[in-house]
Enzyme design. Structure first.
Site, PDB file in Angstrom:
ATOM      1  N   ASP A 196      66.215  50.850  49.687  1.00 37.65           N
ATOM      2  CA  ASP A 196      65.554  50.181  48.447  1.00 37.65           C
ATOM      3  C   ASP A 196      64.871  51.300  47.840  1.00 37.65           C
ATOM      4  OD1 ASP A 196      64.775  48.123  46.714  1.00 37.65           O
ATOM      5  OD2 ASP A 196      62.922  47.899  48.043  1.00 37.65           O
TER       6      ASP A 196
ATOM      7  N   ASP B  12      61.845  50.136  44.982  1.00 34.83           N
ATOM      8  CA  ASP B  12      60.454  49.553  44.652  1.00 34.83           C
ATOM      9  C   ASP B  12      59.626  49.137  46.039  1.00 34.83           C
ATOM     10  OD1 ASP B  12      60.493  49.961  42.082  1.00 34.83           O
ATOM     11  OD2 ASP B  12      61.808  48.131  41.816  1.00 34.83           O
TER      12      ASP B  12
END
Length: 291
Positions: free
Chosen positions: A46, A48
């Site tokens: 991922d 963020d």
């Protein structure tokens, strides 16, 4: 590599903020990845609050959409409505007491609303670079170093983000980490002339539909059967679920908010949970034997 490792080979795993679901299973997974070497490995992560820090001295870090909103080109009505959407849906996303199905529906609604909100706004894509420059040191400590090592070892990195792909790319370029082994799967802006027209992808990617989106994107898994997976949400833990020919998946979860209420669910989904760790120390230490 022929030597099998033990937990004693990884001092960082003994830290108080590190939680391990099953030490025997973890060691088996790590040894499989190390024994098979870099030619069988890829990283799926991922962006963020995973590649970026979750906070700096208690101040929450902005998401890629949050950074995008720092652009001087965006009209006030967009900023106001985007803030309303964030205030409505972000609490749902991180609430440990709301079911995954409810969260998934809410995230879908959020992304569809965000898509519509972007339409007909005049925007110069070169603005992304300017925003990235003023965003500062947002990447986790050690991210640049581990990306450099993965690039040297020719290990593919899939950055799988429910955020704004254009901003993700700008941040990685700003920090000299957008190597040729890095692929970004995310929500990229669509343009109609000099105006925005929502996202390029027909189905916006959100935290809880990544596993469905992955089936169409993670083709490289056919040749690389071992995965180091990193995320900050229980939805991220499923990013490679349903992909065929996966041999070993080592899942590392970063947890900061609602720790007490969320830890058990994180422990169910991730092999290692790092509580309030703003570094890449653990994944770097695990991979250093083959990188």
């Amino acid at each position: 590599m022929s030597k099998r490792v033990t937990l004693d080979d990884f001092p960082a795993l003994k830290s108080k903020h590190v939680y391990i679901k099953d030490k025997d299973t973890l060691l088996k997974t790590i040894n499989t990845i190390l024994q098979d070497g870099t030619s069988n490995l890829q990283v799926v992560t991922d962006f963020d609050l995973t590649l970026t820090k979750q906070h700096i001295n208690g101040t929450h870090m902005l998401s890629s959409f949050g950074m995008f909103k720092k652009s001087k080109q965006l009209p006030q009505h967009y900023l106001d409505e985007a803030k309303e959407l964030y205030n409505k849906y972000r609490p749902i996303e991180i609430d440990p007491y709301i079911s995954v199905n409810e969260k998934s529906d809410a995230m879908r609604d959020w992304m569809l609303a965000a898509n519509n909100l972007l339409k007909d706004i005049e925007f110069d894509p070169n603005e992304m670079e300017k925003v990235a420059l003023i965003s500062g040191n947002v990447l986790r400590d050690g991210t640049e170093e581990i990306f450099k090592k993965l690039h040297k070892a020719k290990v593919p990195i899939i950055v799988f983000s429910a955020g704004l792909g254009d901003m993700v790319e700008a941040i990685l370029k700003c920090h000299n980490t957008f190597y040729d082994n890095v692929q970004i799967i995310s929500n990229f802006l669509k343009y109609n002339g000099n105006k925005l027209d929502g996202f390029k992808n027909n189905v916006p990617i959100h935290t809880f539909n990544k596993n469905e989106c992955a089936k169409n994107h993670l083709k490289v898994l056919r040749n690389r059967h071992n995965v180091l997976l990193m995320g900050d949400s229980i939805g991220d833990a499923d990013m490679v679920e349903g992909i065929k020919d996966v041999k070993a998946v080592l899942k590392i979860g970063f947890l900061y908010e609602h720790v007490e209420a969320s830890l058990d669910s994180f422990m169910e989904k991730f092999d290692i949970v790092l509580v309030d760790d703003q570094t890449m120390q653990v994944p770097t230490e695990i991979l250093q034997s083959i990188l």
